[in-house]
Every structure is written in C-alpha cells, then in structure tokens.
Write an enzyme that holds these catalytic residues in place. Structure first.
Site, short mmCIF file in Angstrom:
data_model
loop_
_atom_site.label_atom_id
_atom_site.label_comp_id
_atom_site.label_asym_id
_atom_site.label_seq_id
_atom_site.Cartn_x
_atom_site.Cartn_y
_atom_site.Cartn_z
N HIS A 140 0.79 -1.23 0.00
CA HIS A 140 0.00 0.00 0.00
C HIS A 140 0.83 1.28 0.00
CE1 HIS A 140 -2.63 -3.17 1.71
NE2 HIS A 140 -3.53 -2.59 0.95
N ARG A 168 -2.77 17.32 4.31
CA ARG A 168 -2.03 17.87 5.45
C ARG A 168 -0.58 17.38 5.41
NH1 ARG A 168 -4.75 16.14 10.30
NH2 ARG A 168 -6.39 17.57 9.67
N ARG A 178 -2.99 5.35 -4.19
CA ARG A 178 -4.34 5.68 -3.75
C ARG A 178 -4.48 7.14 -3.29
NH1 ARG A 178 -7.61 0.84 -1.92
NH2 ARG A 178 -6.49 -0.97 -2.72
N ARG A 184 1.05 10.66 15.50
CA ARG A 184 -0.18 11.06 14.81
C ARG A 184 -0.46 12.53 15.10
NH1 ARG A 184 -5.23 11.25 13.07
NH2 ARG A 184 -6.96 11.57 14.51
N GLY A 212 -3.65 14.86 14.37
CA GLY A 212 -5.00 14.77 13.84
C GLY A 212 -5.95 15.71 14.53
N GLU A 217 -11.96 10.71 18.39
CA GLU A 217 -11.33 10.65 17.07
C GLU A 217 -11.43 9.21 16.59
OE1 GLU A 217 -7.27 9.48 16.96
OE2 GLU A 217 -8.73 8.30 18.09
N MET A 218 -10.62 8.78 15.61
CA MET A 218 -10.89 7.49 15.00
C MET A 218 -9.66 6.60 14.75
SD MET A 218 -13.84 8.61 12.24
CE MET A 218 -14.40 6.92 11.99
N ASP A 233 -13.87 20.40 16.43
CA ASP A 233 -15.30 20.61 16.64
C ASP A 233 -15.64 20.25 18.08
OD1 ASP A 233 -16.58 17.56 16.34
OD2 ASP A 233 -14.78 17.88 15.16
#
Length: 234
Positions: free
Chosen positions: A4, A24, A43, A87, A89, A179-180, A204
């Site tokens: 990937h 970003r 991708r 990370r 984010g 978050e995710m 948010d």
C-alpha cells in the site's frame, strides 16, 4: 516494497508524522521540511521525506479510521523500520473545559472498536502512549508557550452514529475527545516495540456545537505540527 505504500528501501525516515489527511502531509512537507521528496502517492495517500533542522523526518497520510491507519502503520513498522510515529490529527471535544483549536496529548485511547476485542480474544487491552514522547511533547509545548491538555481520548469506529448522545458516557468518565485512529496506533506500536504518540487539535465541539472549516483543518493547525516535528527529532 510494501503493497500500500510501495516506497523503496531507505526512502522513509525512522521518525514519521501521521496526519489522516494526505493534503495535510503535503502541507507539512512543503512548509516545514527541507528537500522534501514524495515517496508514495498510491491511492492518493501521500508520503514525503525531508529534513527538519537537519534531521530526516517523514510524513505520511493514513486515511480515516482504525482499519485504514492499521494498514499503513503495519507496513511502516514492519517493512520500513519506522521507530517513532506521531499522529497529528483532529478530534471532537466532549468536555466543556476544552475549546475549539485547543490541543490534546493522548495519554491513552479508549475505543468502541471490536478490533482489539478480536485481537486479544475478548480480553481488554489499554492502548497507551510512549512515555518519553508524551513527556517530550509536553516540554516542547511549554517551551513554546503553548497550552496542551493531557488525558484519555476515545477512538470510535463510527463518525455518524445512530445515538447522537453516546459520547456522554465517555465524557462522564473523563475522556477528553473523540477521534478514530489513536487506539490502533498505540496497539500496533506496542506489538512492534516502537514509540507512538497522538497530538490532536480540537476541530469541533460536541458540547457547544462549534466547528472549524475543512480548509482550516488541512492547513491552519500548525501548532501541533510544530510540537510533533520537535518531538520527532528529539
């Protein structure tokens, strides 16, 4: 060469920043890294390596959600020898004490995902940041006069949920934001014996309803980028 990412050996630095948004990653490469070169666009999940204050640093988009980041960090750790992953984010605040654009250092990451339930045979695992990265990021922020909040965050599987108030149980127990991705980052880093940290900007607010624009989320949250870069090369 991994499936990937498809970068060549040696093209990815041992220290890497991981924004979810590939644009970003491009913004950081263009504005913070010297002699940045793109090593992947598979991708359209962009990755770049350059120098920050004379030290090699990479930045790689991961996409959104635990399954997506899991693919990229597995390949980065397993195939490219990444040792330090940070990370950077966005997150949705679930505590009134936080404001939009505030920064959070994720000390640990709860989750409603079934990924670790499956991975650990039904047992509970506590995904946790690497202490020295957490401490370094805190010190960097304070040196720069930037306020940060440290605590537990929640990595959720669903952005759109059938229960708009399910976040309140997490808030009741002191979690700071939703978050995710972070729970998977911390878990996979532990599996490979690597360092990991998530630095999040509140984009948010589930309590107040305030929200930032997509453009701001892509390019304007520079304070967490600066903390992450300084932490990556420490």
């Amino acid at each position: 060469m991994s499936i990937h990412i498809a970068a060549k050996s040696g093209e990815i630095a041992e220290a890497i920043l991981l924004p979810g948004d590939p644009l970003r990653a491009k913004f950081i490469a263009e504005n913070y890294l010297e002699n940045a070169k793109e090593y992947t666009s598979v991708r359209n999940i962009l990755g770049f390596t350059g120098n920050y204050k004379g030290k090699p640093v990479s930045v790689q988009g991961t996409g959104m959600g635990i399954p997506s980041i899991s693919i990229y960090i597995h390949e980065l750790f397993r195939d490219y020898g990444v040792k330090r992953a940070i990370r950077i984010g966005t997150a949705g605040a679930i505590q009134a004490s936080l404001k939009v654009r505030d920064m959070v250092l994720a000390m640990s990451a709860s989750s409603d995902s079934a990924v670790n339930t499956r991975r650990f045979g039904g047992h509970c695992y506590a995904p946790t940041a690497t202490w020295n990265l957490l401490k370094t990021a805190w010190d960097v922020a304070k040196t720069k006069g930037m306020d940060v909040t440290v605590g537990n965050i929640v990595s959720e599987d669903l952005f759109y949920t059938d229960d708009p108030e399910e976040w309140k149980i997490w808030a009741k127990y002191g979690s700071l934001a939703l978050e995710m991705e972070t729970a998977e980052l911390y878990t996979v880093a532990a599996k490979f014996g690597r360092e990991a940290l998530a630095i999040l900007t509140i984009s948010d607010h589930l309590v107040t309803g305030e929200i930032t624009t997509a453009e701001e989320r892509q390019t304007a949250f520079t304070r967490m980028m600066e903390i992450a870069l300084e932490t990556a090369i420490s």
